[in-house]
Design a protein around this motif. Structure first.
Motif, PDB file in Angstrom:
ATOM      1  N   PRO A 131      15.822  -9.087   9.467  1.00 19.42           N
ATOM      2  CA  PRO A 131      15.710 -10.461   9.971  1.00 19.42           C
ATOM      3  C   PRO A 131      15.808 -11.467   8.833  1.00 19.42           C
ATOM      4  N   ALA A 132      15.926 -12.760   9.219  1.00 21.99           N
ATOM      5  CA  ALA A 132      16.089 -13.814   8.207  1.00 21.99           C
ATOM      6  C   ALA A 132      14.844 -13.943   7.327  1.00 21.99           C
ATOM      7  N   TYR A 133      13.670 -13.621   7.858  1.00 26.52           N
ATOM      8  CA  TYR A 133      12.428 -13.754   7.094  1.00 26.52           C
ATOM      9  C   TYR A 133      11.662 -12.429   7.160  1.00 26.52           C
ATOM     10  N   GLN A 134      12.292 -11.355   6.684  1.00 26.60           N
ATOM     11  CA  GLN A 134      11.677 -10.030   6.675  1.00 26.60           C
ATOM     12  C   GLN A 134      10.685  -9.940   5.521  1.00 26.60           C
ATOM     13  N   SER A 135       9.409  -9.691   5.835  1.00 24.82           N
ATOM     14  CA  SER A 135       8.395  -9.580   4.793  1.00 24.82           C
ATOM     15  C   SER A 135       8.533  -8.244   4.066  1.00 24.82           C
ATOM     16  N   LEU A 136       8.249  -8.276   2.762  1.00 29.27           N
ATOM     17  CA  LEU A 136       8.253  -7.039   1.990  1.00 29.27           C
ATOM     18  C   LEU A 136       7.016  -6.211   2.335  1.00 29.27           C
ATOM     19  N   THR A 137       7.146  -4.903   2.128  1.00 30.97           N
ATOM     20  CA  THR A 137       6.014  -4.020   2.394  1.00 30.97           C
ATOM     21  C   THR A 137       4.862  -4.338   1.449  1.00 30.97           C
ATOM     22  N   GLU A 138       3.673  -4.534   2.010  1.00 30.52           N
ATOM     23  CA  GLU A 138       2.512  -4.943   1.223  1.00 30.52           C
ATOM     24  C   GLU A 138       2.020  -3.776   0.376  1.00 30.52           C
ATOM     25  N   VAL A 139       1.743  -4.024  -0.902  1.00 31.73           N
ATOM     26  CA  VAL A 139       1.350  -2.978  -1.848  1.00 31.73           C
ATOM     27  C   VAL A 139      -0.071  -3.185  -2.352  1.00 31.73           C
ATOM     28  N   GLY A 140      -0.575  -4.416  -2.320  1.00 34.34           N
ATOM     29  CA  GLY A 140      -1.894  -4.704  -2.898  1.00 34.34           C
ATOM     30  C   GLY A 140      -3.014  -3.892  -2.280  1.00 34.34           C
ATOM     31  N   SER A 141      -3.024  -3.771  -0.937  1.00 36.00           N
ATOM     32  CA  SER A 141      -4.094  -3.005  -0.287  1.00 36.00           C
ATOM     33  C   SER A 141      -4.017  -1.520  -0.636  1.00 36.00           C
ATOM     34  N   ARG A 142      -2.822  -1.007  -0.872  1.00 33.30           N
ATOM     35  CA  ARG A 142      -2.684   0.415  -1.216  1.00 33.30           C
ATOM     36  C   ARG A 142      -3.158   0.671  -2.647  1.00 33.30           C
ATOM     37  N   ILE A 143      -3.037  -0.318  -3.519  1.00 34.94           N
ATOM     38  CA  ILE A 143      -3.602  -0.163  -4.870  1.00 34.94           C
ATOM     39  C   ILE A 143      -5.120  -0.085  -4.793  1.00 34.94           C
ATOM     40  N   ALA A 144      -5.707  -0.953  -3.952  1.00 32.07           N
ATOM     41  CA  ALA A 144      -7.167  -0.881  -3.759  1.00 32.07           C
ATOM     42  C   ALA A 144      -7.570   0.459  -3.152  1.00 32.07           C
ATOM     43  N   GLN A 145      -6.745   0.975  -2.229  1.00 30.48           N
ATOM     44  CA  GLN A 145      -7.026   2.285  -1.652  1.00 30.48           C
ATOM     45  C   GLN A 145      -6.955   3.377  -2.721  1.00 30.48           C
ATOM     46  N   LEU A 146      -5.965   3.289  -3.631  1.00 31.19           N
ATOM     47  CA  LEU A 146      -5.846   4.274  -4.705  1.00 31.19           C
ATOM     48  C   LEU A 146      -7.088   4.277  -5.590  1.00 31.19           C
ATOM     49  N   GLN A 147      -7.571   3.098  -5.945  1.00 41.55           N
ATOM     50  CA  GLN A 147      -8.773   3.022  -6.785  1.00 41.55           C
ATOM     51  C   GLN A 147      -9.999   3.548  -6.047  1.00 41.55           C
ATOM     52  N   ALA A 148     -10.110   3.218  -4.748  1.00 42.67           N
ATOM     53  CA  ALA A 148     -11.264   3.692  -3.980  1.00 42.67           C
ATOM     54  C   ALA A 148     -11.248   5.210  -3.833  1.00 42.67           C
ATOM     55  N   LEU A 149     -10.074   5.789  -3.599  1.00 47.16           N
ATOM     56  CA  LEU A 149      -9.983   7.249  -3.473  1.00 47.16           C
ATOM     57  C   LEU A 149     -10.345   7.934  -4.785  1.00 47.16           C
ATOM     58  N   TRP A 150      -9.927   7.364  -5.904  1.00 43.74           N
ATOM     59  CA  TRP A 150     -10.281   7.971  -7.194  1.00 43.74           C
ATOM     60  C   TRP A 150     -11.785   7.904  -7.441  1.00 43.74           C
ATOM     61  N   SER A 151     -12.415   6.797  -7.072  1.00 40.29           N
ATOM     62  CA  SER A 151     -13.874   6.692  -7.225  1.00 40.29           C
ATOM     63  C   SER A 151     -14.590   7.716  -6.354  1.00 40.29           C
ATOM     64  N   GLU A 152     -14.134   7.852  -5.096  1.00 48.06           N
ATOM     65  CA  GLU A 152     -14.753   8.836  -4.218  1.00 48.06           C
ATOM     66  C   GLU A 152     -14.526  10.255  -4.729  1.00 48.06           C
ATOM     67  N   LEU A 153     -13.346  10.513  -5.287  1.00 41.23           N
ATOM     68  CA  LEU A 153     -13.066  11.844  -5.827  1.00 41.23           C
ATOM     69  C   LEU A 153     -13.998  12.163  -6.991  1.00 41.23           C
ATOM     70  N   GLU A 154     -14.270  11.155  -7.841  1.00 45.09           N
ATOM     71  CA  GLU A 154     -15.182  11.362  -8.961  1.00 45.09           C
ATOM     72  C   GLU A 154     -16.593  11.683  -8.467  1.00 45.09           C
ATOM     73  N   MET A 155     -17.058  10.953  -7.466  1.00 37.82           N
ATOM     74  CA  MET A 155     -18.404  11.208  -6.933  1.00 37.82           C
ATOM     75  C   MET A 155     -18.481  12.580  -6.278  1.00 37.82           C
ATOM     76  N   THR A 156     -17.401  12.986  -5.569  1.00 38.75           N
ATOM     77  CA  THR A 156     -17.412  14.289  -4.892  1.00 38.75           C
ATOM     78  C   THR A 156     -17.382  15.432  -5.911  1.00 38.75           C
ATOM     79  N   ARG A 157     -16.695  15.240  -7.057  1.00 34.98           N
ATOM     80  CA  ARG A 157     -16.667  16.269  -8.095  1.00 34.98           C
ATOM     81  C   ARG A 157     -18.069  16.526  -8.637  1.00 34.98           C
ATOM     82  N   ARG A 158     -18.861  15.486  -8.755  1.00 37.01           N
ATOM     83  CA  ARG A 158     -20.240  15.667  -9.257  1.00 37.01           C
ATOM     84  C   ARG A 158     -21.098  16.413  -8.249  1.00 37.01           C
ATOM     85  N   GLU A 159     -20.822  16.178  -6.942  1.00 40.04           N
ATOM     86  CA  GLU A 159     -21.638  16.825  -5.912  1.00 40.04           C
ATOM     87  C   GLU A 159     -21.201  18.259  -5.664  1.00 40.04           C
TER      88      GLU A 159
END
Length: 412
Positions: free
Chosen positions: A74-102
Motif C-alpha cells: 500500500p501507499a503507506y505500508q508500515s515497516l515491521t516493528e522491531v523495538g518490542s522484539r528487542i525488549a522481548q530478547l532482553q527479557a528472555l535473557w534475564s529469565e534464562l539467567e534466573m532459571t539457570r540459577r534455579e
C-alpha cells in the motif's frame, strides 16, 4: 505441539479462500457473497477479527503474509516493528539467567528455544524491512495521485526509517551485551548465534539504512524544488493569461557575441512576406518589388479608353457612439474620480448600466478590465480558491478598480 489445530486452521483457510480474498480488500459482513458459516469457520481459525457491529477484517499478520506473497505494498505500508522484539530478547535473557540459577532444566530449554526464535525473528524482520524499502525506492513508491500525496508519503517513510535506525542501534548494544554475558557464562552456542545472526550483520544494516535515508531526503529536496518551480510556472502562466498583449522582456545583448553561440551552423533563414502585413517596412518592400516587376502585357481590348466615372461624395454622418463604449467611458470616469480606498467593484457597477447588463458577467469583467488597464487605471483581481490538483488559482470572480495602485498610497 500437536499438528491437529494447525491442520484444522489451514483446512478452514482453504475451504473459505474466497472470503479470505474479499477480506484482504476490506471489511466483510454476512451478505449474498459471504455466508454465516464461512464467517464462523474463519473466526474459529482466528483468521477474522471483529470490525464494528456486523463487520469482520482479516488478521493483520495473515494480511502481511499475503502482501509479502503477492508483492503488494500500500501507499503507506508500515515497516515491521522491531523495538518490542528487542525488549522481548532482553527479557528472555534475564529469565534464562534466573532459571539457570534455579536449575529448572525443562524451563531452561523452553526459554532457550524462545530466545533463538526471537533472534531469528528480529533478523528476519529487519531484512524484510530493508528489502521492502529497497523495492519501494526502486519503483518510486507509486500508489499516489498528486504531488502533495507524494510529499506526504516521503515524509512517512522517512520517519519509518528513522525509527528503524534507532531500533538497529539499540539491537546492536543489547545483542553485544548478551553475547559477552553468554561467553562469560560458557554458552558458546548462544554467543555464536548472536554474532552471526545479529552483530555481524548490524553494520550492513546501518549502512543500508543510511543510504536509503539519504535517497529519501534527496527525493524530498527535489520535490521541494519542483514544487517551487511549479509555483513560478503557475504565476507566469497566470500573468501571461492576464496580459495577452505583452511582448516579453527586452534583453540587453552584449556588444560582442560569445564564441560558443557561433559554433553551431544555423539553418538558412528564408523570409516570407505577408501581403497584408501593416508594418511600414514590409509595405515599402512590397512596393519596391512591385515596381521592379516587368510591365504587364495588355491586349487591344484592355487598351480601350477607360470609362468616365463620376465621383459622388456622401455627406459625412454624425457617428453615434455605441452604448457599450459609453458605459466603458462612464466607468473609467467614475474610477478616475473615486478616491475610496476600497476601489470600485466592476460587478456592482455593472448593475447600474443597462449596456453592461446585456453582457454576461464574465464577458463584462474581461472587457472592463482590459479597457481600464488600457486607460492607465489600476485593477486588482479577486481570485477564487485553487481547485483540487492546482497550486495557484487561475480564475477570479470580481475585480476592484482604482485610480492608482492602492499600495502606493493616495494621490498627492
Amino acid at each position: 505441539m500437536s499438528a491437529g489445530p494447525i491442520k484444522d486452521a489451514m483446512s478452514a483457510l482453504n475451504r473459505h479462500s474466497d472470503v479470505v480474498e474479499l477480506a484482504l480488500q476490506g471489511v466483510v459482513s454476512v451478505d449474498a457473497d459471504v455466508s454465516k458459516s464461512s464467517i464462523a469457520g474463519l473466526r474459529q481459525a482466528s483468521a477474522l477479527r471483529a470490525a464494528g457491529h456486523d463487520g469482520f477484517r482479516l488478521h493483520p499478520r495473515l494480511r502481511d503474509y499475503l502482501y509479502d506473497h503477492l508483492q503488494m505494498f500500500p501507499a503507506y505500508q508500515s515497516l515491521t516493528e522491531v523495538g518490542s522484539r528487542i525488549a522481548q530478547l532482553q527479557a528472555l535473557w534475564s529469565e534464562l539467567e534466573m532459571t539457570r540459577r534455579e536449575g529448572d532444566r525443562e524451563t531452561l530449554a523452553s526459554l532457550n528455544d524462545s530466545l533463538v526464535s526471537a533472534v531469528y525473528d528480529i533478523a528476519d524482520s529487519i531484512e524484510r524491512n530493508l528489502q521492502f524499502m529497497s523495492g519501494l525506492l526502486s519503483t518510486k513508491y507509486g500508489n499516489v495521485k498528486s504531488l502533495a500525496a507524494k510529499v506526504s508519503q516521503n515524509r512517512f517513510y522517512q520517519r519509518q526509517m528513522e525509527v528503524l535506525a534507532i531500533d538497529v542501534n539499540r539491537l546492536e548494544k543489547a545483542a553485544s551485551k548478551i553475547e559477552q554475558e553468554a561467553e562469560t557464562r560458557r554458552m558458546p552456542v548462544m554467543a555464536h548465534l548472536l554474532r552471526t545472526a545479529l552483530l555481524e550483520r548490524s553494520m550492513l544494516w546501518q549502512h543500508a539504512l543510511s543510504e536509503m535515508t539519504n535517497v529519501i531526503r534527496r527525493e524530498l529536496f527535489q520535490t521541494r524544488q519542483m514544487h517551487q518551480a511549479m509555483r513560478h510556472l503557475a504565476r507566469a502562466d497566470a500573468f501571461l493569461r492576464q496580459q495577452p498583449s505583452w511582448k516579453g522582456f527586452e534583453a540587453e545583448l552584449p556588444e560582442k557575441i560569445p564564441d560558443f553561440l557561433l559554433k553551431a551552423a544555423l539553418p538558412r533563414l528564408v523570409a516570407h512576406i505577408e501581403p497584408f502585413d501593416p508594418e511600414p517596412d514590409v509595405r515599402r518592400e512590397l512596393e519596391a518589388l512591385a515596381r521592379a516587376l516587368p510591365p504587364r502585357q495588355t491586349s487591344k481590348a484592355e487598351q480601350a479608353p477607360p470609362k468616365r466615372l463620376k465621383l459622388v461624395v456622401d455627406e459625412p454622418k454624425e457617428e453615434v457612439e455605441p452604448a457599450l463604449a459609453q458605459a466603458q467611458k462612464a466607468l473609467a470616469d467614475q474610477v478616475s474620480a473615486s478616491r475610496s480606498p476600497d476601489g470600485v467593484s466592476l460587478l456592482q457597477w455593472r448593475e447600474t448600466s443597462d449596456a453592461a447588463l446585456e453582457l454576461e458577467a464574465g464577458v463584462w469583467l474581461v472587457f472592463a478590465i482590459m479597457a481600464l488597464r488600457g486607460r492607465g487605471l489600476h485593477v486588482r483581481l479577486l481570485m477564487n480558491g485553487a481547485r483540487p490538483g492546482e497550486i495557484e488559482s487561475q480564475t477570479f470572480y470580481d475585480a476592484l478598480a482604482y485610480a492608482r495602485d492602492p499600495l502606493l498610497g493616495p494621490a498627492p
